[in-house]
Scaffold this motif. Structure first.
Motif, PDB file in Angstrom:
ATOM      1  N   GLU A 140     -61.921 -23.431  11.317  1.00 31.10           N
ATOM      2  CA  GLU A 140     -62.889 -24.480  11.628  1.00 31.10           C
ATOM      3  C   GLU A 140     -63.281 -25.273  10.387  1.00 31.10           C
ATOM      4  OE1 GLU A 140     -64.736 -21.520  15.051  1.00 31.10           O
ATOM      5  OE2 GLU A 140     -66.027 -22.156  13.372  1.00 31.10           O
ATOM      6  N   GLN A 141     -63.695 -26.515  10.604  1.00 27.16           N
ATOM      7  CA  GLN A 141     -64.205 -27.364   9.545  1.00 27.16           C
ATOM      8  C   GLN A 141     -65.399 -28.167  10.049  1.00 27.16           C
ATOM      9  OE1 GLN A 141     -60.516 -29.371   8.270  1.00 27.16           O
ATOM     10  NE2 GLN A 141     -60.486 -28.073   6.445  1.00 27.16           N
ATOM     11  N   PRO A 176     -62.572 -31.276  -2.674  1.00 28.30           N
ATOM     12  CA  PRO A 176     -62.325 -30.164  -1.744  1.00 28.30           C
ATOM     13  C   PRO A 176     -63.168 -30.280  -0.483  1.00 28.30           C
ATOM     14  CG  PRO A 176     -62.752 -29.366  -3.974  1.00 28.30           C
ATOM     15  CD  PRO A 176     -63.110 -30.821  -3.961  1.00 28.30           C
ATOM     16  N   ILE A 177     -62.634 -29.744   0.610  1.00 25.11           N
ATOM     17  CA  ILE A 177     -63.409 -29.637   1.848  1.00 25.11           C
ATOM     18  C   ILE A 177     -63.482 -28.169   2.260  1.00 25.11           C
ATOM     19  CG2 ILE A 177     -62.966 -31.971   2.676  1.00 25.11           C
ATOM     20  CD1 ILE A 177     -60.696 -30.982   4.331  1.00 25.11           C
ATOM     21  N   GLY A 196     -57.101 -28.829   2.922  1.00 27.44           N
ATOM     22  CA  GLY A 196     -57.994 -28.314   1.898  1.00 27.44           C
ATOM     23  C   GLY A 196     -58.771 -29.340   1.114  1.00 27.44           C
ATOM     24  N   SER A 197     -58.436 -30.623   1.268  1.00 28.86           N
ATOM     25  CA  SER A 197     -59.129 -31.635   0.465  1.00 28.86           C
ATOM     26  C   SER A 197     -59.031 -33.000   1.112  1.00 28.86           C
ATOM     27  CB  SER A 197     -58.534 -31.696  -0.953  1.00 28.86           C
ATOM     28  OG  SER A 197     -57.198 -32.195  -0.910  1.00 28.86           O
ATOM     29  N   ALA A 198     -59.933 -33.883   0.676  1.00 30.51           N
ATOM     30  CA  ALA A 198     -59.860 -35.306   1.004  1.00 30.51           C
ATOM     31  C   ALA A 198     -59.437 -36.038  -0.259  1.00 30.51           C
ATOM     32  CB  ALA A 198     -61.208 -35.817   1.490  1.00 30.51           C
ATOM     33  N   ARG A 199     -58.428 -36.911  -0.125  1.00 30.70           N
ATOM     34  CA  ARG A 199     -57.915 -37.651  -1.277  1.00 30.70           C
ATOM     35  C   ARG A 199     -57.991 -39.149  -0.978  1.00 30.70           C
ATOM     36  NH1 ARG A 199     -52.339 -36.609  -2.892  1.00 30.70           N
ATOM     37  NH2 ARG A 199     -51.887 -37.056  -0.707  1.00 30.70           N
ATOM     38  N   ALA A 200     -58.193 -39.915  -2.017  1.00 37.22           N
ATOM     39  CA  ALA A 200     -58.195 -41.371  -1.874  1.00 37.22           C
ATOM     40  C   ALA A 200     -57.328 -41.966  -2.963  1.00 37.22           C
ATOM     41  CB  ALA A 200     -59.617 -41.918  -1.968  1.00 37.22           C
ATOM     42  N   ALA A 207     -66.833 -35.521   1.544  1.00 43.72           N
ATOM     43  CA  ALA A 207     -65.715 -35.441   0.603  1.00 43.72           C
ATOM     44  C   ALA A 207     -64.965 -36.761   0.526  1.00 43.72           C
ATOM     45  CB  ALA A 207     -64.778 -34.310   1.019  1.00 43.72           C
ATOM     46  N   VAL A 208     -64.758 -37.411   1.671  1.00 50.27           N
ATOM     47  CA  VAL A 208     -64.083 -38.716   1.691  1.00 50.27           C
ATOM     48  C   VAL A 208     -64.862 -39.723   0.848  1.00 50.27           C
ATOM     49  CG1 VAL A 208     -63.594 -40.702   3.183  1.00 50.27           C
ATOM     50  CG2 VAL A 208     -62.872 -38.415   3.880  1.00 50.27           C
TER      51      VAL A 208
END
Length: 550
Positions: free
Chosen positions: A45-46, A33-34, A13-17, A54-55
């Motif tokens: 699908e994405q 969020p993605i 559901g998300s990209a985190r760093a 998002a990244v």
């Protein structure tokens, strides 16, 4: 250059760093969020462009929060779900859907559209299946590829590269089409232990009708261990991420496996020799939407219905067993949203500024009186296989069973179902650990991360149901830490993954099991096994009617 590294985690559901120093201390993190699409039943699908967007936002925000200048970041690496990315000419996205939407070019890990293809492959009893417990999952890549070839021939013909998502991200960052041992061994049937650097089983690909994947070099041919140096960021990637072209990139990893690296470095006590054999006594448990169990050993161990053994797929030079549940936290969430009391519970949570889970946890603790709260659900039992079973049965057709429901629509009824679901999930965890120990492991401690650590009732139930202490990491973002460890190795801050793990992983709080509950949970474990066996028997009774129902 300062000693900071960034780990990027792309979940469902998300990209985190997260940005870390070289002792494993998290300085700051950010999430974005993605998007996700569910156009048909079983289809999820994405978009690779949306994920890279998002990244980029997450990395830039993370650095801003840490007060870190771009030139202070020496390395970065990526983990991601084992989702399939499809690119065509000039790396343009290609559609993986019947609507022809090229923006949706990723078949997500949880997508089960390739059930029939997985069954067909399993019927062939190919030797490579020995390394996935003799049952390939529709969550893996060759069934997805076979579905794509059969159902979307135009996309298939135009395809130039197929990636596991983590490999796509390192390619996008560097232009280097090197694949990770983790992704291709765990999800593509690459034989990491064969020869000097592993090999593809071409006979397998030909037998299932995918020989052109290798002939056209669609899956890559350069495979390297996680953390291996890939080079520096491309100018465009550096601009997108807000970093410099001096930042180096390490080979990435699947998200759950990153959690394993971020957890298991704490197995060694202070002053203890760096002996890989100590890893044999520990299990990394990553509990979130799904549940993943990671155990490593110095020799291969084969278990029917459990993924692996995979060589060099998490810790280079060691064999990995990967078990898990496709629905863990998602099964628990189902008990929260799929009940007549759910609207009232949601309204109360909004009014009180807390989560529905917190309300249910508090309610259960107040209802216990003189007995233990775990016993409140003694007449309610849940088989939590909403998305099939990954381990220990490897049965994608398994489904959830709810036993002991009444017409009660109150919060009491919902709380019991919620508790019974948590207990059902943890009973399956126990059955997985039991199977691992019977195969030669000596697991005596669980190292735990993920959403489970934010739910004290789930965490305590895991300890009680398994009878094992649960060690939380000092740095709770263990998945990000695991990927940052690969960034540290890729930027040559440490010579190898084990050394970096030991330096950057540290123990936190320990949750001890309540051993007085052992007989209660032994009974619940037997009930879960019985519910599954009964379901299989019921499916067999209904087999003559499958054609009619279709």
């Amino acid at each position: 250059m300062s000693d900071y590294v960034i780990g990027v985690d792309v979940g469902t559901g998300s990209a985190r760093a997260g940005i870390f120093d070289l002792r494993g201390k998290l300085l700051a993190m950010a999430a974005e969020p993605i998007q996700i699409w569910r156009p048909r039943p079983l289809h999820v699908e994405q978009s690779s462009e949306d994920i890279w967007r998002a990244v980029s936002i997450a990395v830039r925000t993370c650095c801003q929060r840490a007060g870190c200048r771009p030139e202070e970041v020496r390395g970065i690496s990526f983990d991601a779900t084992c989702s399939l990315v499809v690119l065509g000419d000039q790396d343009r996205p290609l559609p993986v859907n019947f609507e022809g939407d090229a923006n949706r070019n990723i078949i997500v890990w949880m997508d089960h559209r390739a059930l029939a293809e997985a069954e067909e492959i399993n019927a062939g009893h190919y030797e490579v299946l020995r390394y996935v417990g003799w049952k390939i999952s529709p969550e893996m890549e060759t069934p997805k590829l076979l579905w794509l070839k059969r159902h979307l021939p135009d996309t298939w013909q135009k395809a130039r590269r197929f990636f596991d998502l983590a490999d796509y991200l390192t390619y996008r960052a560097t232009g280097n089409d090197t694949r990770s041992f983790c992704t291709v061994v765990c999800k593509w049937t690459y034989l990491g232990h064969s020869g000097e650097n592993g090999t593809w089983d071409r006979n397998y690909f030909s037998a299932i009708g995918l020989e052109d994947v290798l002939e056209r070099d669609l899956a890559g041919h350069v495979i390297r261990p996680m953390g291996s140096p890939l080079g520096k960021l491309l100018p465009q990637a550096a601009a997108d991420l807000g970093l410099t072209t001096e930042c180096r990139v390490g080979v990435g990893i699947i998200d759950a496996h990153a959690g394993g690296i971020g957890l298991l470095g704490a197995v060694w006590e202070e002053g203890e020799p760096l002996d890989p054999a100590r890893l044999d006594t520990a299990l990394a448990y990553i509990g979130g939407t799904s549940g993943c169990h990671m155990a490593v050993s110095q020799e291969p161990r084969f278990l029917q219905g459990v993924w692996g053994p995979y060589y060099s797929a998490m810790i280079p030079g060691m064999w990995l067993i990967e078990a898990g549940q496709s629905s863990a936290g998602s099964a628990i969430d189902q008990a929260v949203i799929d009940h007549a009391n759910a609207p009232s519970l949601q309204a109360e949570a909004a009014e009180r500024g807390c989560t529905p889970h917190e309300i249910l946890n508090s309610y259960l603790l107040t209802q216990a009186n003189d007995s233990h709260w775990a016993l409140l659900s003694k007449d309610v039992h849940i088989l939590p296989f909403y998305l099939g079973n990954r381990s220990p049965y490897a049965d994608p057709h398994a489904r959830a069973v709810l036993d002991g429901l009444t017409l009660d629509n109150s919060i009491h009824s919902q709380a019991l179902r919620y508790l019974a679901t948590i207990q059902g999930v943890c009973s399956v965890d126990y059955l997985v650990i039991k199977a691992l120990n019977e195969a030669g492991f000596n697991i005596g401690t669980l190292f735990v991360t993920g959403g489970i650590t934010k739910n004290p009732l789930w965490l305590q139930t895991l300890a009680d149901a398994t009878g094992l202490p649960c060690v939380l990491p000092a740095e709770e973002e263990a998945v990000l830490l695991g990927t940052a460890i690969l960034a540290a190795v890729g930027s040559q801050a440490y010579p190898d993954v084990l050394t970096a793990m030991r330096a950057m992983c540290h123990r936190g709080r320990v949750v001890q099991p309540n051993l007085t509950l052992k007989p209660y949970y032994e009974a619940r474990h037997r009930i879960v096994e019985n519910l599954y066996q009964q379901q299989v028997a019921h499916r067999n009774l209904m087999k003559p009617f499958e054609a009619d129902s279709a």
